[in-house]
Design a protein around this motif. Sequence first.
Motif, PDB file in Angstrom:
ATOM      1  N   TRP A   9       0.856  -1.309   0.115  1.00  0.00           N
ATOM      2  CA  TRP A   9       0.049  -0.431  -0.302  1.00  0.00           C
ATOM      3  C   TRP A   9       0.917   1.491   0.115  1.00  0.00           C
ATOM      4  O   TRP A   9       1.965   1.501   0.629  1.00  0.00           O
ATOM      5  CB  TRP A   9      -0.975   0.052   1.331  1.00  0.00           C
ATOM      6  CG  TRP A   9      -2.115   0.849   1.225  1.00  0.00           C
ATOM      7  CD1 TRP A   9      -1.926   2.238   0.800  1.00  0.00           C
ATOM      8  CD2 TRP A   9      -3.365   0.367   1.631  1.00  0.00           C
ATOM      9  NE1 TRP A   9      -3.367   2.580   0.941  1.00  0.00           N
ATOM     10  CE2 TRP A   9      -4.019   1.825   1.591  1.00  0.00           C
ATOM     11  CE3 TRP A   9      -3.495   0.024   1.711  1.00  0.00           C
ATOM     12  CZ2 TRP A   9      -5.408   1.991   1.930  1.00  0.00           C
ATOM     13  CZ3 TRP A   9      -5.532   0.120   2.040  1.00  0.00           C
ATOM     14  CH2 TRP A   9      -6.063   0.655   2.205  1.00  0.00           C
ATOM     15  N   ASP A  11       1.204   4.934   0.023  1.00  0.00           N
ATOM     16  CA  ASP A  11       0.056   6.722  -0.074  1.00  0.00           C
ATOM     17  C   ASP A  11       1.649   7.319   0.788  1.00  0.00           C
ATOM     18  O   ASP A  11       1.964   7.343   1.741  1.00  0.00           O
ATOM     19  CB  ASP A  11      -0.326   5.923   0.359  1.00  0.00           C
ATOM     20  CG  ASP A  11      -1.592   7.547   1.073  1.00  0.00           C
ATOM     21  OD1 ASP A  11      -1.205   8.327   0.958  1.00  0.00           O
ATOM     22  OD2 ASP A  11      -2.808   7.283   0.523  1.00  0.00           O
ATOM     23  N   PHE A  17      -3.140   7.201   6.146  1.00  0.00           N
ATOM     24  CA  PHE A  17      -3.206   5.129   6.168  1.00  0.00           C
ATOM     25  C   PHE A  17      -3.601   4.301   8.051  1.00  0.00           C
ATOM     26  O   PHE A  17      -4.310   3.465   8.011  1.00  0.00           O
ATOM     27  CB  PHE A  17      -1.824   4.879   5.392  1.00  0.00           C
ATOM     28  CG  PHE A  17      -1.469   3.119   5.965  1.00  0.00           C
ATOM     29  CD1 PHE A  17      -1.919   1.887   5.068  1.00  0.00           C
ATOM     30  CD2 PHE A  17      -0.893   2.344   7.144  1.00  0.00           C
ATOM     31  CE1 PHE A  17      -1.664   1.200   5.257  1.00  0.00           C
ATOM     32  CE2 PHE A  17      -0.663   1.544   7.170  1.00  0.00           C
ATOM     33  CZ  PHE A  17      -1.269   0.551   5.692  1.00  0.00           C
ATOM     34  N   PRO A  40       3.151  -1.323   4.423  1.00  0.00           N
ATOM     35  CA  PRO A  40       2.287   0.190   4.163  1.00  0.00           C
ATOM     36  C   PRO A  40       3.527   1.022   3.732  1.00  0.00           C
ATOM     37  O   PRO A  40       5.017   0.357   3.774  1.00  0.00           O
ATOM     38  CB  PRO A  40       1.879   1.113   5.256  1.00  0.00           C
ATOM     39  CG  PRO A  40       2.689   0.031   6.924  1.00  0.00           C
ATOM     40  CD  PRO A  40       2.460  -1.367   5.756  1.00  0.00           C
TER      41      PRO A  40
END
Length: 301
Positions: A9, A11, A17, A40
Amino acid sequence: MNLDYSILWYDDNKEFFESQDMEPIETEITSWGFQPKIFPVHNAVELQQHAPFDKYDMLVVDFDLGGNEHGDQFIKSVRDQNVFAEIIFYSMKEIDELWQAVSIKRLEGVFVANKKSIEQKLIRVARQSVRKVLDLENMRGIVMAEVGDLDGLLEKIFTLAMAGITEEHRQKVFNGFLEKSREPDKKLEAALLEFEKAPSIDSLLQLCDSSDKRLQNVNRVKRHHTLLSDKNFAEEYQKEILRPRNFLAHGIPNQKDGKGFLFRHRGKEYTFDDDVSRTLREKILEYKKAFAEIVEILGQQ
């Protein structure tokens, strides 16, 4: 693919997040018999630690990544490396702007979503990608690979347990292995004679060419180890993991009324359908977790 469902992921907004409730996503993926793993990433330096990205089942990418960096640039670089994981491209911008970015860079196999609905989109796309790998041949491959991992954990349990018992008890384990191995395995007679002359844990493991033998090893040593004495999983493991594995590996499948398959092997039958497949995946994950915990406990002895 194995039973891990891995999501990268990307971002740059760490607060966004961390504000997302991952529990519904993780619960949904777990309900399919897979283990969710979400990684993340918030900047380009972190991102490069995950390259070349081919180990991930899904990439979730924000459009605006700070500065002059945009998600479509990253997606293009991924596709140019022939990485074909599912990709969700999202933003607070209008969906039409995302599609325009996808079109300009001619990005293939990309789903778009508004930031507010990313959870629902992720679950739908993940469910679709999981279904793609759940045909019979893929499931047979997954089960073979996962049982191989379980074999490795059983060997670790055996090795650690043998290190925690007396020499007298180790000899009893070696003798039990010899007694059981000689009768059916005439082809190993020479190797077993060598083992008898100089028994060791490593040479014993080299003589174990099946999952059942590895399970038997653990069953022998646990009788002499206090930390394993209450771990009575052999019968259940044989029934819930090794029996299905053997049918999938060696059985001959026949379609059953359009719903699943009937396997025949050595005069016995085994029905394999979507429900059985999901239960088998769940059981494999349960045993992997349980075996890993035993390895950790034994490693502290």
